[in-house]
Design a protein around this motif. Structure first.
Motif, PDB file in Angstrom:
ATOM      1  N   MET A 132     -57.945  32.491   0.137  1.00 17.37           N
ATOM      2  CA  MET A 132     -56.542  32.288  -0.074  1.00 17.37           C
ATOM      3  C   MET A 132     -55.745  33.239  -0.012  1.00 17.37           C
ATOM      4  N   LEU A 133     -56.173  34.295  -0.549  1.00 22.79           N
ATOM      5  CA  LEU A 133     -55.610  35.527  -0.809  1.00 22.79           C
ATOM      6  C   LEU A 133     -55.381  36.189   0.614  1.00 22.79           C
ATOM      7  N   ILE A 134     -56.425  36.073   1.500  1.00 20.25           N
ATOM      8  CA  ILE A 134     -56.254  36.678   2.809  1.00 20.25           C
ATOM      9  C   ILE A 134     -55.370  35.725   3.702  1.00 20.25           C
ATOM     10  N   ASN A 135     -55.291  34.583   3.514  1.00 21.57           N
ATOM     11  CA  ASN A 135     -54.416  33.653   4.287  1.00 21.57           C
ATOM     12  C   ASN A 135     -52.957  33.635   3.893  1.00 21.57           C
ATOM     13  N   ALA A 136     -52.655  33.936   2.626  1.00 18.72           N
ATOM     14  CA  ALA A 136     -51.534  34.175   2.084  1.00 18.72           C
ATOM     15  C   ALA A 136     -50.950  35.406   2.553  1.00 18.72           C
ATOM     16  N   TYR A 137     -51.603  36.556   2.944  1.00 16.71           N
ATOM     17  CA  TYR A 137     -51.225  37.870   3.500  1.00 16.71           C
ATOM     18  C   TYR A 137     -50.640  37.518   4.995  1.00 16.71           C
ATOM     19  N   ASN A 138     -51.766  36.781   5.619  1.00 19.99           N
ATOM     20  CA  ASN A 138     -51.544  36.506   7.269  1.00 19.99           C
ATOM     21  C   ASN A 138     -50.287  35.853   7.375  1.00 19.99           C
ATOM     22  N   ARG A 139     -49.908  34.936   6.569  1.00 19.59           N
ATOM     23  CA  ARG A 139     -48.807  34.149   6.630  1.00 19.59           C
ATOM     24  C   ARG A 139     -47.323  34.708   6.046  1.00 19.59           C
ATOM     25  N   PHE A 140     -47.419  35.996   5.613  1.00 19.17           N
ATOM     26  CA  PHE A 140     -46.160  36.561   4.974  1.00 19.17           C
ATOM     27  C   PHE A 140     -44.969  36.561   5.720  1.00 19.17           C
ATOM     28  N   GLY A 141     -43.802  35.872   5.130  1.00 21.18           N
ATOM     29  CA  GLY A 141     -42.748  36.003   5.766  1.00 21.18           C
ATOM     30  C   GLY A 141     -42.534  34.732   6.911  1.00 21.18           C
ATOM     31  N   GLN A 142     -43.562  33.667   7.050  1.00 27.92           N
ATOM     32  CA  GLN A 142     -43.313  32.724   7.825  1.00 27.92           C
ATOM     33  C   GLN A 142     -42.373  31.549   7.159  1.00 27.92           C
ATOM     34  N   ALA A 143     -41.733  30.789   8.047  1.00 27.40           N
ATOM     35  CA  ALA A 143     -40.530  29.975   7.432  1.00 27.40           C
ATOM     36  C   ALA A 143     -41.339  28.917   6.914  1.00 27.40           C
ATOM     37  N   VAL A 144     -40.576  28.455   5.700  1.00 34.20           N
ATOM     38  CA  VAL A 144     -41.197  27.204   4.819  1.00 34.20           C
ATOM     39  C   VAL A 144     -39.968  26.231   4.983  1.00 34.20           C
ATOM     40  N   GLU A 145     -40.566  24.816   5.263  1.00 35.24           N
ATOM     41  CA  GLU A 145     -39.497  23.923   5.273  1.00 35.24           C
ATOM     42  C   GLU A 145     -39.349  22.996   4.324  1.00 35.24           C
ATOM     43  N   GLN A 146     -38.127  22.596   3.954  1.00 36.40           N
ATOM     44  CA  GLN A 146     -37.644  21.599   2.944  1.00 36.40           C
ATOM     45  C   GLN A 146     -38.350  20.293   3.236  1.00 36.40           C
ATOM     46  N   ASN A 147     -38.930  19.539   2.170  1.00 40.88           N
ATOM     47  CA  ASN A 147     -39.236  18.013   2.740  1.00 40.88           C
ATOM     48  C   ASN A 147     -39.406  17.292   1.440  1.00 40.88           C
ATOM     49  N   TYR A 148     -38.221  16.653   1.063  1.00 34.75           N
ATOM     50  CA  TYR A 148     -37.822  16.030  -0.175  1.00 34.75           C
ATOM     51  C   TYR A 148     -38.991  14.962  -0.455  1.00 34.75           C
ATOM     52  N   LEU A 149     -39.253  14.136   0.625  1.00 32.62           N
ATOM     53  CA  LEU A 149     -40.297  13.132   0.304  1.00 32.62           C
ATOM     54  C   LEU A 149     -41.612  13.700  -0.223  1.00 32.62           C
ATOM     55  N   GLY A 150     -42.030  14.834   0.535  1.00 37.23           N
ATOM     56  CA  GLY A 150     -43.120  15.743   0.010  1.00 37.23           C
ATOM     57  C   GLY A 150     -43.103  16.003  -1.552  1.00 37.23           C
ATOM     58  N   LEU A 151     -41.665  16.548  -1.629  1.00 38.59           N
ATOM     59  CA  LEU A 151     -41.537  16.799  -3.103  1.00 38.59           C
ATOM     60  C   LEU A 151     -41.728  15.811  -4.067  1.00 38.59           C
ATOM     61  N   ILE A 152     -41.222  14.665  -3.871  1.00 33.89           N
ATOM     62  CA  ILE A 152     -41.486  13.505  -4.585  1.00 33.89           C
ATOM     63  C   ILE A 152     -43.018  13.325  -4.932  1.00 33.89           C
ATOM     64  N   VAL A 153     -43.739  13.120  -3.563  1.00 35.70           N
ATOM     65  CA  VAL A 153     -44.983  12.941  -3.654  1.00 35.70           C
ATOM     66  C   VAL A 153     -45.931  14.010  -4.367  1.00 35.70           C
ATOM     67  N   LEU A 154     -45.732  15.336  -4.205  1.00 37.01           N
ATOM     68  CA  LEU A 154     -46.319  16.324  -5.164  1.00 37.01           C
ATOM     69  C   LEU A 154     -45.927  16.150  -6.512  1.00 37.01           C
ATOM     70  N   THR A 155     -44.646  16.022  -6.953  1.00 38.88           N
ATOM     71  CA  THR A 155     -44.403  15.571  -8.323  1.00 38.88           C
ATOM     72  C   THR A 155     -45.250  14.298  -8.892  1.00 38.88           C
ATOM     73  N   GLY A 156     -45.389  13.417  -8.140  1.00 37.63           N
ATOM     74  CA  GLY A 156     -46.306  12.278  -8.475  1.00 37.63           C
ATOM     75  C   GLY A 156     -47.511  12.608  -8.684  1.00 37.63           C
ATOM     76  N   THR A 157     -48.103  13.601  -7.923  1.00 38.65           N
ATOM     77  CA  THR A 157     -49.571  14.124  -7.978  1.00 38.65           C
ATOM     78  C   THR A 157     -49.554  14.855  -9.358  1.00 38.65           C
ATOM     79  N   LEU A 158     -48.493  15.369  -9.722  1.00 39.33           N
ATOM     80  CA  LEU A 158     -48.393  16.223 -10.892  1.00 39.33           C
ATOM     81  C   LEU A 158     -48.549  15.282 -12.161  1.00 39.33           C
TER      82      LEU A 158
END
Length: 285
Positions: free
Chosen positions: A91-117
């Motif tokens: 995961m550390l290696i993957n995080a380093y390789n993805r540094f600076g890549q765009a991250v998209e907003q996804n409100y449905l995903g946010l609701i779902v992830l909060t549900g898993t919490l």
């Protein structure tokens, strides 16, 4: 309900949570969320290994394992810790390789992830209830691990939302934080399993000798050995007594020593070898 059934139900819930997080992470292109999904997958592996280890550990002693199979549970814990270490490094290696890549907003995903919490919070409470009811150290440790998932998911949601608002580098930072948390969990598991696997003794032999020497019937303590086991501590010791004592009297002394060790040091499994005083003296000279 028993320990294996609790682990089976928890494994099914963790597999569902893992799939949901992975879907949200891929949809949002978030390294932190994907890292959390991988973390949840290790929970599934943990449940499988714990279920198998419980199955083997509860097996009675046989001709090949005359002291029982309890250490198989700790072998499973050691294996999980090793797996977590590898996953955290990847995961550390993957995080380093993805540094600076765009991250998209996804409100449905946010609701779902909060549900898993919320599901993970309820799962933690449910596990702790059964851990206490079944007096299971394994379930208690697993409940603590599930609680760490709750904290990890909170960190991931915060990192994802900040990254989605333009702070892309924060997604990598939070992914690294998740990796470090997994490294810490692996360390705690190693800390739990290794002492038992290497027969570490956490009881001071001199303290044990001092307590046994307080008994009027004991002449001296020749040797004290103890080690940790999954369900507590075991010990064996050699003591000398008056050679004129009968076998029955010697047996009573051994019983008294067992009671002292159980009360003072929480050692429930004790092997006491009693020698007549002159035999030890002759041997030593």
């Amino acid at each position: 309900m028993n320990v294996k059934r609790v682990l089976l139900i928890e494994g099914c819930v963790n597999l569902f949570i893992c799939c949901v997080k992975l879907f949200v992470g891929i949809s949002a292109n978030s390294a932190a969320v994907i890292a959390d999904a991988v973390h949840s997958f290790t929970d599934v592996v943990n449940n499988i290994m714990a279920w198998m280890a419980t199955n083997i550990a509860n097996s009675p002693a046989d001709k090949d394992h005359q002291y029982g199979h309890q250490k198989f549970e700790q072998l499973a814990v050691f294996g999980l810790a090793s797996l977590l270490s590898i996953v955290a490094f990847e995961m550390l290696i993957n995080a380093y390789n993805r540094f600076g890549q765009a991250v998209e907003q996804n409100y449905l995903g946010l609701i779902v992830l909060t549900g898993t919490l919320v599901v993970n919070i309820l799962l933690t409470i449910w596990q702790r209830y059964w851990a206490k009811k079944l007096a299971s150290d394994l379930l208690e440790a697993d409940a603590s691990h599930t609680l760490s998932d709750v904290l990890t998911t909170i960190v991931v949601i915060v990192g994802w939302q900040l990254a989605a608002h333009g702070y892309y580098w924060l997604d990598t930072v939070f992914a690294i934080l998740v990796s470090l948390l997994i490294f810490y969990l692996a360390f705690k598991l190693f800390q739990r399993a290794i002492p038992i696997l290497v027969d570490y003794s956490d009881v001071d032999p001199s303290a044990v000798s001092a307590e046994i020497n307080r008994l009027d019937s004991v002449d001296s303590v020749v040797r004290v050995r103890s080690r940790k086991v999954p369900n507590g501590r075991v010990a064996d010791l050699i003591v000398t007594v008056d050679p004129q004592l009968t076998t029955a009297d010697s047996h009573l002394i051994a019983d008294e020593i067992e009671r002292v060790l159980a009360k003072k040091f929480n050692i429930q499994d004790v092997l006491v070898h009693i020698e007549p005083r002159h035999r030890i003296t002759d041997h030593e000279t």
